[in-house]
Design an enzyme around this catalytic site. Structure first.
Site, PDB file in Angstrom:
ATOM      1  N   ASP A   8     -13.621  -1.867  -0.180  1.00  0.00           N
ATOM      2  CA  ASP A   8     -12.602  -1.543   0.823  1.00  0.00           C
ATOM      3  C   ASP A   8     -13.278  -0.813   1.988  1.00  0.00           C
ATOM      4  OD1 ASP A   8     -13.025   0.955  -0.253  1.00  0.00           O
ATOM      5  OD2 ASP A   8     -10.921   1.535  -0.193  1.00  0.00           O
TER       6      ASP A   8
ATOM      7  N   ALA B 255      -5.638  -0.271 -11.006  1.00  0.00           N
ATOM      8  CA  ALA B 255      -5.708  -1.738 -10.956  1.00  0.00           C
ATOM      9  C   ALA B 255      -6.334  -2.208  -9.645  1.00  0.00           C
ATOM     10  CB  ALA B 255      -4.305  -2.317 -11.108  1.00  0.00           C
TER      11      ALA B 255
ATOM     12  N   SER C 105      -9.671   4.540   4.736  1.00  0.00           N
ATOM     13  CA  SER C 105      -9.899   3.620   3.631  1.00  0.00           C
ATOM     14  C   SER C 105      -9.542   2.165   3.945  1.00  0.00           C
ATOM     15  CB  SER C 105      -9.119   4.157   2.429  1.00  0.00           C
ATOM     16  OG  SER C 105      -9.327   3.378   1.305  1.00  0.00           O
TER      17      SER C 105
ATOM     18  N   ASP D  59     -13.765   2.165   3.019  1.00  0.00           N
ATOM     19  CA  ASP D  59     -14.670   3.309   2.855  1.00  0.00           C
ATOM     20  C   ASP D  59     -15.498   3.189   1.577  1.00  0.00           C
ATOM     21  OD1 ASP D  59     -12.490   3.771   1.196  1.00  0.00           O
ATOM     22  OD2 ASP D  59     -12.493   5.935   1.500  1.00  0.00           O
TER      23      ASP D  59
ATOM     24  N   SER E 158       5.905   5.440  -2.407  1.00  0.00           N
ATOM     25  CA  SER E 158       4.474   5.502  -2.106  1.00  0.00           C
ATOM     26  C   SER E 158       4.115   6.910  -1.660  1.00  0.00           C
ATOM     27  CB  SER E 158       4.149   4.515  -0.990  1.00  0.00           C
ATOM     28  OG  SER E 158       2.933   4.870  -0.383  1.00  0.00           O
TER      29      SER E 158
HETATM   30  C1  LIG Z   1      -0.132   0.663  -5.817  1.00  0.00           C
HETATM   31  C2  LIG Z   1      -1.353   1.236  -5.220  1.00  0.00           C
HETATM   32  O1  LIG Z   1      -2.379   0.554  -5.151  1.00  0.00           O
HETATM   33  N1  LIG Z   1      -1.260   2.504  -4.766  1.00  0.00           N
HETATM   34  C3  LIG Z   1      -2.401   3.182  -4.124  1.00  0.00           C
HETATM   35  C4  LIG Z   1      -1.930   3.942  -2.904  1.00  0.00           C
HETATM   36  O2  LIG Z   1      -1.015   4.938  -3.314  1.00  0.00           O
HETATM   37  P1  LIG Z   1       0.573   4.889  -3.044  1.00  0.00           P
HETATM   38  O3  LIG Z   1       1.046   6.249  -3.461  1.00  0.00           O
HETATM   39  O4  LIG Z   1       1.101   3.783  -3.917  1.00  0.00           O
HETATM   40  O5  LIG Z   1       0.763   4.575  -1.610  1.00  0.00           O
HETATM   41  O6  LIG Z   1      -3.044   4.599  -2.302  1.00  0.00           O
HETATM   42  C5  LIG Z   1      -3.650   5.585  -3.147  1.00  0.00           C
HETATM   43  C6  LIG Z   1      -4.751   6.255  -2.356  1.00  0.00           C
HETATM   44  O7  LIG Z   1      -5.732   5.357  -1.962  1.00  0.00           O
HETATM   45  C7  LIG Z   1      -4.161   4.923  -4.429  1.00  0.00           C
HETATM   46  O8  LIG Z   1      -4.667   5.919  -5.277  1.00  0.00           O
HETATM   47  C8  LIG Z   1      -3.020   4.153  -5.100  1.00  0.00           C
HETATM   48  O9  LIG Z   1      -3.486   3.444  -6.205  1.00  0.00           O
HETATM   49 MG   LIG Z   2     -10.833   3.575  -0.186  1.00  0.00          MG
END
Ligand SMILES: CC(=O)N[C@H]1[C@@H](OP(=O)(O)O)O[C@H](CO)[C@@H](O)[C@@H]1O
Ligand SMILES: [Mg+2]
Length: 557
Positions: free
Chosen positions: A286, A381, A70, A288, A507
């Site tokens: 983005d 968002a 991605s 992908d 995350s």
């Molecule tokens: C704040 C943020 O943008 N987090 C992203 C990111 O996840 P995290 O769990 O925050 O790393 O990657 C995910 C997969 O692409 C997406 O679903 C999510 O919205």
């Molecule tokens: Mg993507």
């Protein structure tokens, strides 16, 4: 054949060609397996096997496999599985995938397959079918061949969809599995996808004034060839100008361009700075092509971002209006799903008009929550999202007898919307067409769209900690329950800022903890409060998690 109904010898010899280094552990996370492309070979092989098993479990219905990382940097890669309706893999299978990926030897691989077969009660005599694709990353071809060895090992019938976007792969999975049924999702080819979207778009904008060209930043990724193809199907219906299309330039992918760059840095890709004129509509995909962020420059060349929250607001209001115009408001209820990262101003705007639900981060949570509405609009968002229509709603559209020409037109538009929207997953190109439809119908430029509500200034900060799993949350990730006592301290900081809101969560895709903060603009349009709050909370998290004072990032307060 072993007594379990698979050829253990074949699996073993293929598995020996894809050994897993003893010191590596892998996890199927929010976005599947994702890490450096150079270490994914054994994971790919095993994912090939899991995909075959999953298909057998689903009576031979086709399972999708997408090889992509991605928006992540070019050296990263990843893989995720797509279930038969084009949706994310069921959660129990994420566990099976993780266990198999971590099996230490080829003998272990056999044992884990046996155990999955037994636990999931898989009838190994069933056929297995898979469709797979990859993005433009240089590590893709070698990883695909490891994946293909996995298919071969488990005896799955493979269909290679080549280099394409994640949303096209999701579309193909659903189209293949609904082929020839009353629920047919479209022709099961990339051409079928482009013509479905383009035809619906043309119906929706028929008779409207031609729009000015739309600039698309393709992130130097697979969105570039895809947008190029789409453009051919669209013809004059939507003039587009493609930027950042260098898919073979080393290191260019997602580098200072693309939806994630724009969303996190809240600025134009440098390559567009001299390219964009005030008033131009532009958007970024983005790597992908499943995320979309719009933006424009105002008369003073000030950058304005129209993110996933703004897209949700624009689209939800439009659908509600059409449902009313069609005379269907008593039967078709529209709802919105967001995450805690949604700008507070968007949540306020939407909640005053519609039911809004907040769920944990990750598309599968949003998708499932959206399924509970007749029409569910969900967007993160960061620009990932879509709209889904329940089967009952699609039938309501089909059976509704319009009483006036205006009702009939609105109904036709609603039906075309169900076709222009990729309902399987967030899709940058499909969402872009959807946005263009609404802008055209409302005669909005970026300025009018932007004025639906004013974003609260906000900031997202990453904090590197020794153990992100020590951070546990509740209430759709809006509150920390562990480490003990930290939530109270965050709230203390929040309360010092007018309209302050901040939350902390680990995350699911990177080894970091994320801190989000927003705060109201004060009298002199001072938007420094949100970053200040974010960096205070980040400092707090860093210290509480035992971060080394010598390495404390200097921007943390
Ligand atoms: C704040 C943020 O943008 N987090 C992203 C990111 O996840 P995290 O769990 O925050 O790393 O990657 C995910 C997969 O692409 C997406 O679903 C999510 O919205
Ligand atoms: Mg993507």
């Amino acid at each position: 054949m072993s007594s379990s109904g698979f050829d253990a010898q074949q699996i073993k010899s293929l598995s020996d060609a894809h050994p897993k280094p003893a010191d590596r552990q892998f996890q199927y996370g929010t976005a599947g397996f994702r890490t450096l492309g150079s270490i994914l070979d054994p994971v790919m092989f095993r994912v090939g096997i899991i995909a075959g098993l999953r298909s057998k479990k689903q009576d031979g219905r086709t399972i999708g496999v997408m090889v992509t990382a991605s928006h992540n940097p070019e050296p990263d890669n990843g893989v995720k599985l797509v279930d038969p309706k084009g949706e994310m893999l069921e959660a129990t299978w994420e566990g099976y995938a993780t266990t198999l990926a971590n099996a230490s030897t080829s003998d272990e691989v056999i044992k884990v397959i046996e155990s999955i077969t037994e636990t999931a009660k898989i009838d190994m005599s069933k056929p297995a079918r898979v469709v797979y694709a990859r993005d433009t990353r240089p590590s893709g071809p070698a990883l695909i061949s490891a994946l293909e060895d996995g298919f071969k090992a488990i005896g799955a019938e493979p269909r290679n969809a080549g280099v394409t976007t994640t949303p096209v792969l999701h579309y193909l999975v659903r189209a293949i599995n609904t082929k020839g049924t009353q629920y047919s999702y479209g022709e099961d080819t990339e051409e079928g996808y482009f013509s479905k979207l383009a035809n619906a778009f043309k119906k929706l904008v028929a008779g409207r004034p031609a729009s000015a060209p739309l600039v698309i930043d393709c992130a130097n990724g697979v969105g570039a060839p895809a947008a190029e193809k789409l453009s051919k199907y669209l013809g004059d219906a939507l003039p587009i100008v493609l930027e950042n299309t260098s898919i073979t330039t080393e290191g260019a992918l997602n580098n200072a361009c693309g939806a994630d760059f724009v969303k996190t840095s809240q600025k134009l890709p440098p390559s567009l700075v001299n390219r964009l004129q005030p008033g131009d509509r532009a958007c970024s995909l983005d790597g992908d092509a499943d995320r979309l962020i719009y933006y424009y420059l105002d008369d003073k060349r000030v950058f304005h971002m129209l993110d996933g929250d703004k897209i949700a607001a624009l689209v939800a209001a439009f659908i509600v209006e059409l449902v009313k115009l069609a005379g269907l408001e008593s039967r078709v209820k529209v709802g919105v799903v967001q995450t805690a990262y949604a700008n507070g101003a968007s949540t306020k705007y939407l909640s005053e008009r519609l039911p809004v639900k907040c769920v944990p981060t990750g598309v599968k949570h949003l998708h499932h929550a959206a399924e509970r509405y007749n029409v569910g609009v969900y967007f993160e968002a960061n620009g990932h999202g879509t709209v889904i229509f329940s089967q009952e709603t699609i039938e309501n559209f089909a059976n509704h007898q319009p009483q006036t020409p205006a009702q009939s037109r609105a109904l036709e538009h609603l039906v075309s919307l169900t076709e222009v929207i990729n309902q399987t997953v967030g899709d940058a190109l499909s969402d872009m067409l959807l946005v263009e439809v609404v802008l055209s119908h409302k005669s909005y430029s970026g300025v009018e769209w932007d004025s639906l509500y004013v974003d609260l200034p906000n900031r997202l900060v990453k904090v590197v900690v020794s153990d992100r799993n020590a951070f546990k949350t509740e209430d759709a990730e809006r509150r920390l329950v562990s480490p003990a006592g930290l939530q109270g301290k965050i709230e203390e900081l929040m309360n010092r800022y007018q309209g302050g809101r901040s939350f902390v969560r680990p995350s699911g895709t990177e080894d970091v903890v994320r801190v989000y903060a927003e705060a109201t603009i004060k009298a002199q349009a001072d938007d420094l409060y949100a970053p200040e709050l974010a960096f205070r909370v980040a400092g707090l998290v860093y210290d509480e998690a035992g971060g080394d004072p010598a390495n404390r990032p200097k921007e943390f307060i």
